[in-house]
Design a protein around this motif. Structure first.
Motif, PDB file in Angstrom:
ATOM      1  N   UNK A   5      91.038  47.287   5.982  1.00 23.84           N
ATOM      2  CA  UNK A   5      90.602  46.466   7.117  1.00 23.84           C
ATOM      3  C   UNK A   5      89.085  46.264   7.117  1.00 23.84           C
ATOM      4  N   UNK A   6      88.331  47.272   6.727  1.00 18.38           N
ATOM      5  CA  UNK A   6      86.876  47.109   6.712  1.00 18.38           C
ATOM      6  C   UNK A   6      86.432  46.254   5.531  1.00 18.38           C
ATOM      7  N   UNK A   7      87.048  46.459   4.363  1.00 22.90           N
ATOM      8  CA  UNK A   7      86.621  45.733   3.162  1.00 22.90           C
ATOM      9  C   UNK A   7      87.163  44.300   3.120  1.00 22.90           C
ATOM     10  N   UNK A   8      88.399  44.115   3.457  1.00 22.51           N
ATOM     11  CA  UNK A   8      89.046  42.805   3.324  1.00 22.51           C
ATOM     12  C   UNK A   8      88.817  41.913   4.538  1.00 22.51           C
ATOM     13  N   UNK A   9      88.834  42.506   5.719  1.00 21.56           N
ATOM     14  CA  UNK A   9      88.777  41.715   6.948  1.00 21.56           C
ATOM     15  C   UNK A   9      87.456  41.859   7.707  1.00 21.56           C
ATOM     16  N   UNK A  10      86.521  42.620   7.141  1.00 17.11           N
ATOM     17  CA  UNK A  10      85.199  42.827   7.758  1.00 17.11           C
ATOM     18  C   UNK A  10      85.291  43.315   9.200  1.00 17.11           C
ATOM     19  N   UNK A  11      86.219  44.224   9.447  1.00 18.22           N
ATOM     20  CA  UNK A  11      86.354  44.822  10.775  1.00 18.22           C
ATOM     21  C   UNK A  11      85.558  46.121  10.775  1.00 18.22           C
ATOM     22  N   UNK A  46      86.058  50.153  15.359  1.00 15.25           N
ATOM     23  CA  UNK A  46      87.098  49.436  16.116  1.00 15.25           C
ATOM     24  C   UNK A  46      88.500  49.851  15.700  1.00 15.25           C
ATOM     25  N   UNK A  47      88.611  50.486  14.550  1.00 16.78           N
ATOM     26  CA  UNK A  47      89.919  50.816  13.994  1.00 16.78           C
ATOM     27  C   UNK A  47      90.309  52.232  14.426  1.00 16.78           C
ATOM     28  N   UNK A  48      91.291  52.290  15.297  1.00 16.84           N
ATOM     29  CA  UNK A  48      91.837  53.566  15.758  1.00 16.84           C
ATOM     30  C   UNK A  48      93.352  53.481  15.648  1.00 16.84           C
ATOM     31  N   UNK A  49      94.033  54.607  15.683  1.00 16.22           N
ATOM     32  CA  UNK A  49      95.504  54.540  15.612  1.00 16.22           C
ATOM     33  C   UNK A  49      96.110  53.681  16.722  1.00 16.22           C
ATOM     34  N   UNK A  50      95.465  53.655  17.888  1.00 14.78           N
ATOM     35  CA  UNK A  50      96.003  52.903  19.016  1.00 14.78           C
ATOM     36  C   UNK A  50      95.599  51.432  19.000  1.00 14.78           C
ATOM     37  N   UNK A  51      94.698  51.045  18.119  1.00  8.75           N
ATOM     38  CA  UNK A  51      94.213  49.657  18.080  1.00  8.75           C
ATOM     39  C   UNK A  51      95.377  48.713  17.777  1.00  8.75           C
ATOM     40  N   UNK A  52      95.484  47.684  18.603  1.00  4.56           N
ATOM     41  CA  UNK A  52      96.538  46.679  18.403  1.00  4.56           C
ATOM     42  C   UNK A  52      96.027  45.649  17.397  1.00  4.56           C
ATOM     43  N   UNK A  53      96.850  45.352  16.425  1.00  2.00           N
ATOM     44  CA  UNK A  53      96.443  44.459  15.336  1.00  2.00           C
ATOM     45  C   UNK A  53      95.951  43.116  15.857  1.00  2.00           C
ATOM     46  N   UNK A  54      96.731  42.484  16.682  1.00  2.00           N
ATOM     47  CA  UNK A  54      96.372  41.146  17.159  1.00  2.00           C
ATOM     48  C   UNK A  54      95.340  41.193  18.278  1.00  2.00           C
ATOM     49  N   UNK A  55      95.622  41.954  19.305  1.00  2.54           N
ATOM     50  CA  UNK A  55      94.771  41.948  20.498  1.00  2.54           C
ATOM     51  C   UNK A  55      93.411  42.600  20.284  1.00  2.54           C
ATOM     52  N   UNK A  89      96.731  36.942   8.320  1.00  5.84           N
ATOM     53  CA  UNK A  89      96.033  38.178   7.970  1.00  5.84           C
ATOM     54  C   UNK A  89      97.022  39.319   7.775  1.00  5.84           C
ATOM     55  N   UNK A  90      98.067  39.345   8.590  1.00  2.93           N
ATOM     56  CA  UNK A  90      99.069  40.403   8.481  1.00  2.93           C
ATOM     57  C   UNK A  90      99.767  40.348   7.123  1.00  2.93           C
ATOM     58  N   UNK A  91     100.039  39.148   6.638  1.00  2.00           N
ATOM     59  CA  UNK A  91     100.639  39.003   5.307  1.00  2.00           C
ATOM     60  C   UNK A  91      99.674  39.517   4.244  1.00  2.00           C
ATOM     61  N   UNK A  92      98.401  39.177   4.382  1.00  2.00           N
ATOM     62  CA  UNK A  92      97.392  39.679   3.446  1.00  2.00           C
ATOM     63  C   UNK A  92      97.338  41.205   3.480  1.00  2.00           C
ATOM     64  N   UNK A  93      97.431  41.778   4.667  1.00  2.00           N
ATOM     65  CA  UNK A  93      97.416  43.233   4.805  1.00  2.00           C
ATOM     66  C   UNK A  93      98.611  43.851   4.090  1.00  2.00           C
ATOM     67  N   UNK A 138     107.983  45.241   9.071  1.00  2.00           N
ATOM     68  CA  UNK A 138     106.760  45.208   9.856  1.00  2.00           C
ATOM     69  C   UNK A 138     106.852  44.302  11.082  1.00  2.00           C
ATOM     70  N   UNK A 139     108.042  43.783  11.370  1.00  2.00           N
ATOM     71  CA  UNK A 139     108.209  42.875  12.511  1.00  2.00           C
ATOM     72  C   UNK A 139     107.841  43.526  13.843  1.00  2.00           C
ATOM     73  N   UNK A 140     108.153  44.800  14.004  1.00  2.00           N
ATOM     74  CA  UNK A 140     107.889  45.476  15.280  1.00  2.00           C
ATOM     75  C   UNK A 140     106.547  46.201  15.304  1.00  2.00           C
ATOM     76  N   UNK A 141     105.778  46.062  14.247  1.00  2.00           N
ATOM     77  CA  UNK A 141     104.477  46.729  14.153  1.00  2.00           C
ATOM     78  C   UNK A 141     103.480  46.039  15.077  1.00  2.00           C
TER      79      UNK A 141
END
Length: 86
Positions: free
Chosen positions: A14-20, A24-33, A41-45, A62-65
Protein backbone atom coordinates in the motif's frame (compact mmCIF):
# COMPACT_ATOMS: atom_id res chain seq x y z
CA UNK A 1 3.19 -17.37 6.95
CA UNK A 2 1.60 -15.75 9.99
CA UNK A 3 -0.88 -12.90 10.06
CA UNK A 4 1.72 -10.37 11.23
CA UNK A 5 3.94 -11.10 8.23
CA UNK A 6 0.95 -10.82 5.89
CA UNK A 7 0.00 -7.49 7.47
CA UNK A 8 3.54 -6.13 7.07
CA UNK A 9 3.58 -7.10 3.39
CA UNK A 10 0.21 -5.43 2.81
CA UNK A 11 1.53 -2.24 4.42
CA UNK A 12 4.57 -2.37 2.09
CA UNK A 13 2.36 -2.81 -0.98
CA UNK A 14 0.00 0.00 0.00
CA UNK A 15 2.82 2.44 0.72
CA UNK A 16 4.90 1.56 -2.36
CA UNK A 17 2.18 0.97 -4.95
CA UNK A 18 -0.56 3.33 -3.81
CA UNK A 19 1.51 6.03 -2.05
CA UNK A 20 -0.52 5.71 1.14
CA UNK A 21 1.22 6.98 4.26
CA UNK A 22 2.08 4.09 6.58
CA UNK A 23 0.50 5.93 9.52
CA UNK A 24 -2.90 5.70 7.82
CA UNK A 25 -2.66 1.93 7.47
CA UNK A 26 -4.02 0.11 10.51
CA UNK A 27 -5.81 -3.22 10.83
CA UNK A 28 -9.09 -1.33 11.31
CA UNK A 29 -8.57 0.98 8.31
CA UNK A 30 -11.36 0.57 5.77
CA UNK A 31 -10.03 0.14 2.25
CA UNK A 32 -12.50 2.43 0.54
CA UNK A 33 -13.51 4.90 3.23
CA UNK A 34 -10.17 5.40 4.98
CA UNK A 35 -7.57 4.56 2.34
CA UNK A 36 -9.39 5.59 -0.87
CA UNK A 37 -8.90 2.16 -2.47
CA UNK A 38 -11.45 1.89 -5.27
CA UNK A 39 -12.44 -1.27 -7.12
CA UNK A 40 -9.66 -0.90 -9.71
CA UNK A 41 -7.09 -0.36 -6.97
CA UNK A 42 -8.47 -3.42 -5.18
CA UNK A 43 -7.79 -5.54 -8.27
CA UNK A 44 -4.24 -4.16 -8.38
CA UNK A 45 -3.85 -5.03 -4.70
CA UNK A 46 -5.00 -8.60 -5.33
CA UNK A 47 -2.46 -8.91 -8.16
CA UNK A 48 0.27 -7.66 -5.82
CA UNK A 49 -0.77 -10.15 -3.13
CA UNK A 50 -0.70 -13.16 -5.46
CA UNK A 51 2.99 -13.98 -4.77
CA UNK A 52 2.23 -14.28 -1.05
CA UNK A 53 -0.19 -17.10 -1.66
CA UNK A 54 1.65 -18.58 -4.61
CA UNK A 55 -1.43 -18.98 -6.75
CA UNK A 56 -4.08 -16.98 -8.51
CA UNK A 57 -6.43 -15.30 -6.08
CA UNK A 58 -10.14 -15.55 -6.64
CA UNK A 59 -11.77 -12.13 -6.42
CA UNK A 60 -14.79 -13.84 -4.85
CA UNK A 61 -12.71 -14.53 -1.73
CA UNK A 62 -12.34 -10.77 -1.30
CA UNK A 63 -15.95 -9.68 -1.92
CA UNK A 64 -16.68 -9.23 1.80
CA UNK A 65 -13.32 -7.62 2.58
CA UNK A 66 -13.72 -4.12 4.00
CA UNK A 67 -10.70 -3.52 6.26
CA UNK A 68 -6.99 -4.28 6.21
CA UNK A 69 -7.61 -6.95 8.84
CA UNK A 70 -10.20 -8.54 6.55
CA UNK A 71 -7.52 -8.78 3.83
CA UNK A 72 -5.06 -10.33 6.29
CA UNK A 73 -7.67 -12.84 7.46
CA UNK A 74 -8.71 -13.76 3.90
CA UNK A 75 -5.12 -14.34 2.80
CA UNK A 76 -4.30 -16.29 5.94
CA UNK A 77 -7.37 -18.48 5.38
CA UNK A 78 -6.35 -19.17 1.77
CA UNK A 79 -2.85 -20.13 2.91
CA UNK A 80 -4.27 -22.44 5.59
CA UNK A 81 -6.49 -24.13 3.02
CA UNK A 82 -3.50 -24.62 0.71
CA UNK A 83 -1.36 -26.14 3.47
CA UNK A 84 -4.21 -28.43 4.52
CA UNK A 85 -4.46 -29.76 0.96
CA UNK A 86 -0.71 -30.31 0.62
Amino acid sequence: MNKETIYERIVEILTETFDIEAERITPEARLHDDLDIDSIDAVDLIVQLKPLVGRRLNAEAFKSVRTIQDVVDALHQLMQEDSAVS
